[in-house]
Design a protein around this motif. Sequence first.
Motif, PDB file in Angstrom:
ATOM      1  N   LYS A 360      22.248  18.873  -8.358  1.00  0.00           N
ATOM      2  CA  LYS A 360      22.246  19.047  -9.866  1.00  0.00           C
ATOM      3  C   LYS A 360      21.123  18.995 -10.242  1.00  0.00           C
ATOM      4  O   LYS A 360      20.923  19.691 -11.381  1.00  0.00           O
ATOM      5  CB  LYS A 360      21.929  17.096  -9.632  1.00  0.00           C
ATOM      6  CG  LYS A 360      23.357  17.008 -10.233  1.00  0.00           C
ATOM      7  CD  LYS A 360      23.161  15.187 -10.597  1.00  0.00           C
ATOM      8  CE  LYS A 360      24.281  14.246 -10.472  1.00  0.00           C
ATOM      9  NZ  LYS A 360      24.782  12.562 -11.033  1.00  0.00           N
ATOM     10  N   VAL A 361      19.724  19.225  -9.214  1.00  0.00           N
ATOM     11  CA  VAL A 361      18.083  19.784  -9.415  1.00  0.00           C
ATOM     12  C   VAL A 361      18.720  21.617  -9.791  1.00  0.00           C
ATOM     13  O   VAL A 361      17.768  22.424 -10.597  1.00  0.00           O
ATOM     14  CB  VAL A 361      17.423  19.619  -9.197  1.00  0.00           C
ATOM     15  CG1 VAL A 361      16.052  20.301  -9.489  1.00  0.00           C
ATOM     16  CG2 VAL A 361      17.485  17.812  -8.905  1.00  0.00           C
ATOM     17  N   LEU A 362      19.362  21.922  -8.343  1.00  0.00           N
ATOM     18  CA  LEU A 362      19.830  23.350  -8.603  1.00  0.00           C
ATOM     19  C   LEU A 362      20.305  23.746 -10.256  1.00  0.00           C
ATOM     20  O   LEU A 362      20.030  24.888 -10.366  1.00  0.00           O
ATOM     21  CB  LEU A 362      19.963  23.321  -7.293  1.00  0.00           C
ATOM     22  CG  LEU A 362      20.669  25.285  -7.128  1.00  0.00           C
ATOM     23  CD1 LEU A 362      18.946  25.903  -7.103  1.00  0.00           C
ATOM     24  CD2 LEU A 362      21.429  25.514  -5.772  1.00  0.00           C
ATOM     25  N   ALA A 363      21.475  23.061 -10.601  1.00  0.00           N
ATOM     26  CA  ALA A 363      22.394  23.583 -10.856  1.00  0.00           C
ATOM     27  C   ALA A 363      21.614  23.999 -12.486  1.00  0.00           C
ATOM     28  O   ALA A 363      21.660  24.205 -13.231  1.00  0.00           O
ATOM     29  CB  ALA A 363      24.006  22.922 -11.192  1.00  0.00           C
ATOM     30  N   PHE A 364      20.480  22.383 -12.965  1.00  0.00           N
ATOM     31  CA  PHE A 364      19.836  22.534 -14.115  1.00  0.00           C
ATOM     32  C   PHE A 364      19.167  23.078 -14.147  1.00  0.00           C
ATOM     33  O   PHE A 364      19.096  23.961 -15.297  1.00  0.00           O
ATOM     34  CB  PHE A 364      19.477  21.119 -14.117  1.00  0.00           C
ATOM     35  CG  PHE A 364      18.339  21.284 -14.925  1.00  0.00           C
ATOM     36  CD1 PHE A 364      19.314  20.269 -17.017  1.00  0.00           C
ATOM     37  CD2 PHE A 364      17.444  21.018 -15.574  1.00  0.00           C
ATOM     38  CE1 PHE A 364      18.436  20.225 -17.400  1.00  0.00           C
ATOM     39  CE2 PHE A 364      16.202  20.716 -16.553  1.00  0.00           C
ATOM     40  CZ  PHE A 364      16.989  20.398 -17.936  1.00  0.00           C
ATOM     41  N   ILE A 365      18.375  24.045 -13.590  1.00  0.00           N
ATOM     42  CA  ILE A 365      17.560  25.316 -12.905  1.00  0.00           C
ATOM     43  C   ILE A 365      18.222  26.188 -13.300  1.00  0.00           C
ATOM     44  O   ILE A 365      17.472  27.048 -14.328  1.00  0.00           O
ATOM     45  CB  ILE A 365      16.350  24.678 -12.580  1.00  0.00           C
ATOM     46  CG1 ILE A 365      15.805  23.824 -11.826  1.00  0.00           C
ATOM     47  CG2 ILE A 365      15.599  26.267 -11.547  1.00  0.00           C
ATOM     48  CD1 ILE A 365      14.924  24.007 -10.764  1.00  0.00           C
ATOM     49  N   GLU A 366      19.132  26.316 -12.478  1.00  0.00           N
ATOM     50  CA  GLU A 366      20.402  27.448 -12.539  1.00  0.00           C
ATOM     51  C   GLU A 366      20.272  27.538 -14.647  1.00  0.00           C
ATOM     52  O   GLU A 366      20.685  29.020 -15.013  1.00  0.00           O
ATOM     53  CB  GLU A 366      21.325  27.891 -11.944  1.00  0.00           C
ATOM     54  CG  GLU A 366      20.718  28.167 -10.360  1.00  0.00           C
ATOM     55  CD  GLU A 366      21.941  27.952  -9.646  1.00  0.00           C
ATOM     56  OE1 GLU A 366      22.858  27.702  -9.513  1.00  0.00           O
ATOM     57  OE2 GLU A 366      21.222  28.512  -8.029  1.00  0.00           O
ATOM     58  N   SER A 367      20.372  27.236 -14.656  1.00  0.00           N
ATOM     59  CA  SER A 367      21.431  26.485 -15.931  1.00  0.00           C
ATOM     60  C   SER A 367      20.476  26.978 -17.320  1.00  0.00           C
ATOM     61  O   SER A 367      20.604  27.125 -18.434  1.00  0.00           O
ATOM     62  CB  SER A 367      22.190  25.631 -16.739  1.00  0.00           C
ATOM     63  OG  SER A 367      21.504  23.955 -16.538  1.00  0.00           O
ATOM     64  N   THR A 368      19.380  26.733 -17.180  1.00  0.00           N
ATOM     65  CA  THR A 368      18.303  26.551 -18.164  1.00  0.00           C
ATOM     66  C   THR A 368      16.961  27.283 -18.389  1.00  0.00           C
ATOM     67  O   THR A 368      16.075  27.390 -18.358  1.00  0.00           O
ATOM     68  CB  THR A 368      17.424  24.997 -18.295  1.00  0.00           C
ATOM     69  OG1 THR A 368      17.323  25.026 -17.174  1.00  0.00           O
ATOM     70  CG2 THR A 368      18.480  24.407 -18.301  1.00  0.00           C
ATOM     71  N   ARG A 369      17.557  28.310 -16.362  1.00  0.00           N
ATOM     72  CA  ARG A 369      16.337  28.845 -16.012  1.00  0.00           C
ATOM     73  C   ARG A 369      15.585  30.026 -17.475  1.00  0.00           C
ATOM     74  O   ARG A 369      14.541  30.111 -17.495  1.00  0.00           O
ATOM     75  CB  ARG A 369      17.124  29.798 -14.716  1.00  0.00           C
ATOM     76  CG  ARG A 369      16.049  31.329 -14.481  1.00  0.00           C
ATOM     77  CD  ARG A 369      14.418  30.873 -13.930  1.00  0.00           C
ATOM     78  NE  ARG A 369      15.233  30.267 -12.421  1.00  0.00           N
ATOM     79  CZ  ARG A 369      14.676  30.491 -11.636  1.00  0.00           C
ATOM     80  NH1 ARG A 369      13.167  30.680 -11.684  1.00  0.00           N
ATOM     81  NH2 ARG A 369      15.297  29.743 -10.253  1.00  0.00           N
ATOM     82  N   ASN A 370      16.645  30.665 -18.109  1.00  0.00           N
ATOM     83  CA  ASN A 370      15.665  31.943 -18.898  1.00  0.00           C
ATOM     84  C   ASN A 370      15.658  30.768 -20.121  1.00  0.00           C
ATOM     85  O   ASN A 370      14.753  31.597 -21.873  1.00  0.00           O
ATOM     86  CB  ASN A 370      17.335  32.443 -19.571  1.00  0.00           C
ATOM     87  CG  ASN A 370      18.248  31.288 -20.231  1.00  0.00           C
ATOM     88  OD1 ASN A 370      18.402  30.134 -20.657  1.00  0.00           O
ATOM     89  ND2 ASN A 370      19.006  31.946 -21.504  1.00  0.00           N
ATOM     90  N   GLU A 371      15.211  29.762 -20.281  1.00  0.00           N
ATOM     91  CA  GLU A 371      14.262  28.929 -20.624  1.00  0.00           C
ATOM     92  C   GLU A 371      13.575  28.438 -20.594  1.00  0.00           C
ATOM     93  O   GLU A 371      12.339  28.174 -21.275  1.00  0.00           O
ATOM     94  CB  GLU A 371      15.251  27.543 -21.371  1.00  0.00           C
ATOM     95  CG  GLU A 371      16.968  27.847 -21.933  1.00  0.00           C
ATOM     96  CD  GLU A 371      17.550  26.396 -22.284  1.00  0.00           C
ATOM     97  OE1 GLU A 371      16.839  25.467 -22.375  1.00  0.00           O
ATOM     98  OE2 GLU A 371      18.644  27.005 -22.255  1.00  0.00           O
ATOM     99  N   LEU A 372      13.346  28.477 -19.283  1.00  0.00           N
ATOM    100  CA  LEU A 372      11.799  28.011 -18.372  1.00  0.00           C
ATOM    101  C   LEU A 372      10.742  29.518 -18.011  1.00  0.00           C
ATOM    102  O   LEU A 372      11.396  29.991 -17.463  1.00  0.00           O
ATOM    103  CB  LEU A 372      12.263  27.752 -16.933  1.00  0.00           C
ATOM    104  CG  LEU A 372      13.151  26.404 -17.294  1.00  0.00           C
ATOM    105  CD1 LEU A 372      13.543  25.548 -16.149  1.00  0.00           C
ATOM    106  CD2 LEU A 372      12.884  25.194 -17.955  1.00  0.00           C
ATOM    107  N   SER A 373       9.336  28.733 -18.476  1.00  0.00           N
ATOM    108  CA  SER A 373       8.854  29.788 -18.586  1.00  0.00           C
ATOM    109  C   SER A 373       7.931  29.457 -17.287  1.00  0.00           C
ATOM    110  O   SER A 373       8.412  28.636 -16.353  1.00  0.00           O
ATOM    111  CB  SER A 373       7.555  29.638 -19.336  1.00  0.00           C
ATOM    112  OG  SER A 373       6.855  28.539 -19.884  1.00  0.00           O
ATOM    113  N   THR A 374       7.201  29.493 -16.601  1.00  0.00           N
ATOM    114  CA  THR A 374       6.502  29.786 -15.549  1.00  0.00           C
ATOM    115  C   THR A 374       5.142  28.900 -15.698  1.00  0.00           C
ATOM    116  O   THR A 374       4.259  29.400 -16.716  1.00  0.00           O
ATOM    117  CB  THR A 374       6.128  30.911 -14.957  1.00  0.00           C
ATOM    118  OG1 THR A 374       7.537  31.576 -13.828  1.00  0.00           O
ATOM    119  CG2 THR A 374       5.651  30.649 -12.967  1.00  0.00           C
TER     120      THR A 374
END
Length: 419
Positions: A360-374
Motif C-alpha cells: 500500500k505504501v509503495l502504491a501510494f508513493i508511486e501514485s503521488t510521486r509527481n506531487e512529492l518534493s524531496t
Amino acid sequence: MKRILAATALTLLAVPATAACGGDDGGSDGKTKVVFSYWGSDARQKLTEAAIAKFEAKNPTIDVEGDFSDWDSYYEKLATKTAAGDAPDVMTIEIRGLAEYAGRGILADLAGKVDTTGLDQQVLKAGQVGGRQYAIPTGVNTFPMIVNRASVEKAGEKVPDDKTWTWDEYIALAQRITSKSGGDLWGTEWNRNPAFLEIFARQRGESFYADGRLGLSEQTVKDWWALLQKIISTKAGPDAAKMNETGTKVDQAMLATNDSAFGSWWSNQLTALTTGSGQQLDLLRMPKAPGAAGSGMFLQPAMYYTISARTENAEAARKFVDFMVNDPEAGAILLSDRGLPTNAKVVAAVKDKLAPADRKVLAFIESTRNELSTAAVPPKGAMEMEDILERATDSVLFGKASPDAAAKTLLSEADAALS
C-alpha cells in the motif's frame, strides 16, 4: 531522546577531525573487519544480521560486525565513540544529524565510491551537504494521513476525497466521528512531529529551513498551533495531556489501539500500525489549506548509510554499503524496514515479497510521486529542533504561554541552536 540528540550535538563539537575507524585491517583469520553501527528493534536486528550473513557469504574475505543499539541510546553511544577516535566504519544516521556529522569531517565523500546509478537521483541529493555526497539513503518515507476506513464508516461517515479535502473539513469530520462514537473513539489523534508542521508550512509557500536558519514565519507557527487547538477544543481529538500519554512510539498510537479513526505517522510505520490494530489501514494525502498550490508533502530518506572518513577499510566498507542499497538479495531480506528501496531494480525484485501494508505504501508513493518534493538536509543544530518545537507547542497547548510569546521564544531558540 530529543535531549540526547541535543547532547550529542554538543559532544560532536569536541570531535577531532582525525577520528579513526572502528575496524582494523584484519583479524587473526586474515579477514577484513567492518564495524557497522545501527539502531532499531529486535526485529530490525534479526533482519540486519541475516543481511550481514548474506553479504559475508558473497564476500568471504570480509567480516561485518554489527554494532547494534536501541534508539534511545544510539546517538549518545555513536557520539562518544566518534569523539574517542573509534568511529564505526559504516554508520547509520538520520537526516537531522547529517550536516552535523559531515561538518565535523567525520564522514567520507562517497561520490564515485558507491554505485548510485540505480538509485532515485532526487532522493540521492538528500544525502548531500555542500555539494558532496556524504550519505546514501537506505530508503524513503513520506508523512501521510492514515485512516481506519471501517471506523469512519461505522460512525456513518465517508472517507473524503484526499485530493481536495481541507484542514477544516478534516477537523469537522473527526469531530463528528468522536461525537457519534459516544466516547469509544476519537476522530483523530495528532502529534507534534516537525514533519506535520513542515507540510503545513509548505502549503503556505514556506520552508522549515532556509539558508541555514529556520524558514518559518511567526504567523505560520501560530496558525499551526491554532489548528491543534481547534482539534482539541472541538473534541475532534484528545487534549495535549492525553496525547503526551501515548508518547511517540508506534505501538502506543491510537490508530494501533483502535482508539482513533485518523492519524499521521511515517509511511514505513504502516505495517506496525496495521499489526497493532488488526484492521486495514490506508494512506491519504494530508489535508490542504484553501488555495494551496501543492500538498506540501515530501519524500524523506528513512535513514542513511555513511562511511567514516578515517576508516582503514574503505574498500570493504564501500562494498557493504553497495550491497545494502543495490543488491536484490539484501532487499529481499530488509524489505521496507529502512524505508522503501530507492533502487528500481531492487523494488521490482522485492515487490511481491512486501507485506500488504508495505505494498500500500509503495502504491501510494508511486501514485503521488509527481506531487512529492524531496526533503532538504537540515542545517547544523537541527538535532535540537524537535525538542524546541515540542516545548513551545506544549507551552501554548497547556496555557503556559500565549501563541505570540511562544512563537517568539521558538524562533529565538531556533536561531541559537542553528547559529
